[in-house]
Motif scaffolding. Structure first.
Motif, PDB file in Angstrom:
ATOM      1  N   TYR A   1       0.814  -1.213   0.000  1.00 56.54           N
ATOM      2  CA  TYR A   1       0.000   0.000   0.000  1.00 56.54           C
ATOM      3  C   TYR A   1       0.850   1.266   0.000  1.00 56.54           C
ATOM      4  CZ  TYR A   1      -3.906  -3.016   1.441  1.00 56.54           C
ATOM      5  OH  TYR A   1      -4.870  -3.983   1.499  1.00 56.54           O
TER       6      TYR A   1
ATOM      7  N   ASP B   1       2.224   3.380  -2.208  1.00 58.12           N
ATOM      8  CA  ASP B   1       1.848   4.545  -3.006  1.00 58.12           C
ATOM      9  C   ASP B   1       0.595   5.212  -2.445  1.00 58.12           C
ATOM     10  OD1 ASP B   1       3.974   4.279  -4.719  1.00 58.12           O
ATOM     11  OD2 ASP B   1       2.861   3.097  -6.201  1.00 58.12           O
ATOM     12  N   GLU B   2      -0.389   4.397  -2.104  1.00 62.02           N
ATOM     13  CA  GLU B   2      -1.648   4.956  -1.602  1.00 62.02           C
ATOM     14  C   GLU B   2      -1.471   5.590  -0.222  1.00 62.02           C
ATOM     15  OE1 GLU B   2      -2.434   2.386  -4.885  1.00 62.02           O
ATOM     16  OE2 GLU B   2      -1.367   1.946  -3.013  1.00 62.02           O
TER      17      GLU B   2
ATOM     18  N   LEU C   1       0.447   8.890  -0.610  1.00 56.66           N
ATOM     19  CA  LEU C   1      -0.401   9.983  -1.079  1.00 56.66           C
ATOM     20  C   LEU C   1      -1.343  10.444   0.025  1.00 56.66           C
ATOM     21  CD1 LEU C   1      -1.610  11.881  -3.138  1.00 56.66           C
ATOM     22  CD2 LEU C   1      -2.912   9.955  -4.101  1.00 56.66           C
TER      23      LEU C   1
ATOM     24  N   SER D   1       1.318   6.571 -10.233  1.00 55.20           N
ATOM     25  CA  SER D   1       0.105   5.749 -10.319  1.00 55.20           C
ATOM     26  C   SER D   1      -0.352   5.378  -8.912  1.00 55.20           C
ATOM     27  CB  SER D   1       0.353   4.485 -11.148  1.00 55.20           C
ATOM     28  OG  SER D   1       1.305   3.656 -10.513  1.00 55.20           O
ATOM     29  N   PHE D   2      -1.649   5.311  -8.740  1.00 58.14           N
ATOM     30  CA  PHE D   2      -2.224   4.890  -7.462  1.00 58.14           C
ATOM     31  C   PHE D   2      -3.662   4.446  -7.698  1.00 58.14           C
ATOM     32  CE2 PHE D   2      -3.038   9.405  -7.916  1.00 58.14           C
ATOM     33  CZ  PHE D   2      -4.377   9.544  -7.560  1.00 58.14           C
ATOM     34  N   ASP D   3      -4.175   3.679  -6.764  1.00 61.16           N
ATOM     35  CA  ASP D   3      -5.545   3.180  -6.851  1.00 61.16           C
ATOM     36  C   ASP D   3      -6.443   4.105  -6.038  1.00 61.16           C
ATOM     37  OD1 ASP D   3      -7.966   1.792  -6.552  1.00 61.16           O
ATOM     38  OD2 ASP D   3      -6.973  -0.150  -6.748  1.00 61.16           O
TER      39      ASP D   3
END
Length: 387
Positions: free
Chosen positions: A3, A5-6, A9, A28-30
């Protein structure tokens, strides 16, 4: 699942609201994961202000996705502010010594008090008298949920929940001795004769005691870590480190505090992520701010016996019903003066379990806990400095 990247952010958005630091958006992220984290971590009020400038793209979509919850939470926090001030005034007018706790204090340190979510309003009362407190709360329009042997009693009104504390924790020994001394260090709020504020050091100690209790019971949230990190930024250079270190050493919390400090600096500072931080971040992301029934059970099992799942189950069950003597004194302070009342208090405690059997049956059922669950929680506890 990774997790990084998410979470990165999300923490950047939080820091933008609190410090004005520019948001760092990864390549990039979800966005769905971010949305789930914001809602499950109870941080809509802190994240949303950082999204206001976005009018297109995934962050603008995220803003739209959480806007309904944000405005509902905003209404709630404004109402909490009004209700909390009225309650503190009522206690002041009744000449009752008290201290507002947790989020009520923390949100005043944020750039704006509406930037922090708060589940309940918690107030500690000195020389607690249930009948007196209940009468005041009824006058304020609240419904009592009945006197509890635990550390607080609940009073509700519509969406409001007030926890009126007779003590800060249900711990015994060193922590209870600290709580008794805490009042000696407290100071009166400006213009008040009965509203007190904890010393800065004692507030931080209580924050860590509460975080430790939640961690052992299966939960760890970003909001608590953000509060810890931000509090230390605001109070930088003014806290008595010798007092804090001595207290945490005596309470056997030093390793846990160190790990939480490291984790918070990895999330909000410049400390690189290490393996333990990654383990804890995954745990946070998967289970939300309050954890789950499964993590609650696992936390109790591992904290009571890390050597065996079977003994962990047995100890967790027996400890839930049959507390040791020191804990019984914490739950029932009358035992300090009249220890011969212990059988009566046992009856009271067991009758409470029976009266709320539907609430406790599932919590005391450990048949769905696997060996792999148990071993994973041991790894999480080790990463958190518990073992």
């Amino acid at each position: 699942m990774e997790y990084s990247d998410e979470i990165g952010l999300l923490c950047s958005l939080l820091l933008n609201t609190l410090t004005g630091r520019e948001v760092s958006v990864p390549g990039s992220f979800d966005a769905n994961i971010i949305k789930r984290l914001v809602l499950s971590q109870g941080i809509t009020l802190t994240v949303y202000p950082a999204l206001k400038e976005y009018t297109s793209g995934p962050l603008a979509e995220l803003k739209g996705d959480i806007s309904d919850r944000y405005y509902a939470d905003l209404v709630q926090t404004i109402r909490q502010q009004s209700e909390g001030e009225a309650l503190l005034d009522a206690l002041e007018n009744a000449h009752i010594d008290h201290i507002a706790l947790k989020g009520w204090v923390m949100k005043k340190l944020y750039p704006h008090p509406t930037y922090r979510n708060m589940a309940d309003i918690d107030i500690l009362v000195r020389d607690y008298d249930y009948e007196q407190i209940s009468s005041i709360m009824v006058q304020q329009g609240y419904t009592p949920e009945g006197e509890s042997s635990w550390m607080h009693d609940n009073f509700t009104k519509d969406t409001m929940n007030i926890e009126m504390h007779k003590r800060l924790t249900d711990d015994s020994g060193v922590i209870q001795a600290w709580e008794s001394r805490m009042w000696e260090h407290a100071r009166l709020a400006d213009g008040k004769k009965h509203e007190y504020l904890m010393s800065d050091e004692d507030y931080f100690i209580f924050h860590m005691i509460h975080m430790h209790k939640d961690f052992v019971n299966g939960s760890l949230g970003i909001r608590r870590l953000l509060d810890m990190w931000y509090y230390l930024q605001v109070k930088k250079g003014s806290l008595d480190s010798k007092y804090l270190n001595a207290a945490f050493r005596e309470m056997k919390l030093k390793s846990f505090v160190r790990k939480m400090l490291e984790l918070s600096r990895s999330l909000f500072g410049s400390r690189p992520l290490d393996d333990d931080s990654r383990i804890l971040i995954g745990y946070i992301a998967e289970n939300g701010i309050y954890g789950t029934e499964r993590t609650y059970k696992l936390g109790r099992m591992v904290s009571r016996s890390a050597s065996s799942k079977l003994f962990g189950k047995i100890r967790s069950f027996t400890d839930a019903v049959f507390l040791p003597w020191d804990r019984m004194k914490a739950h029932f302070p009358v035992l300090r003066k009249y220890p011969f009342l212990l059988p009566v208090m046992w009856v009271k405690r067991i009758s409470g379990f029976l009266r709320h059997a539907d609430k406790y049956v599932s919590k005391l059922n450990y048949t769905n806990i696997s060996e792999s669950d148990f071993q994973r929680m041991k790894t999480i506890f080790k990463a958190g400095g518990i073992m």
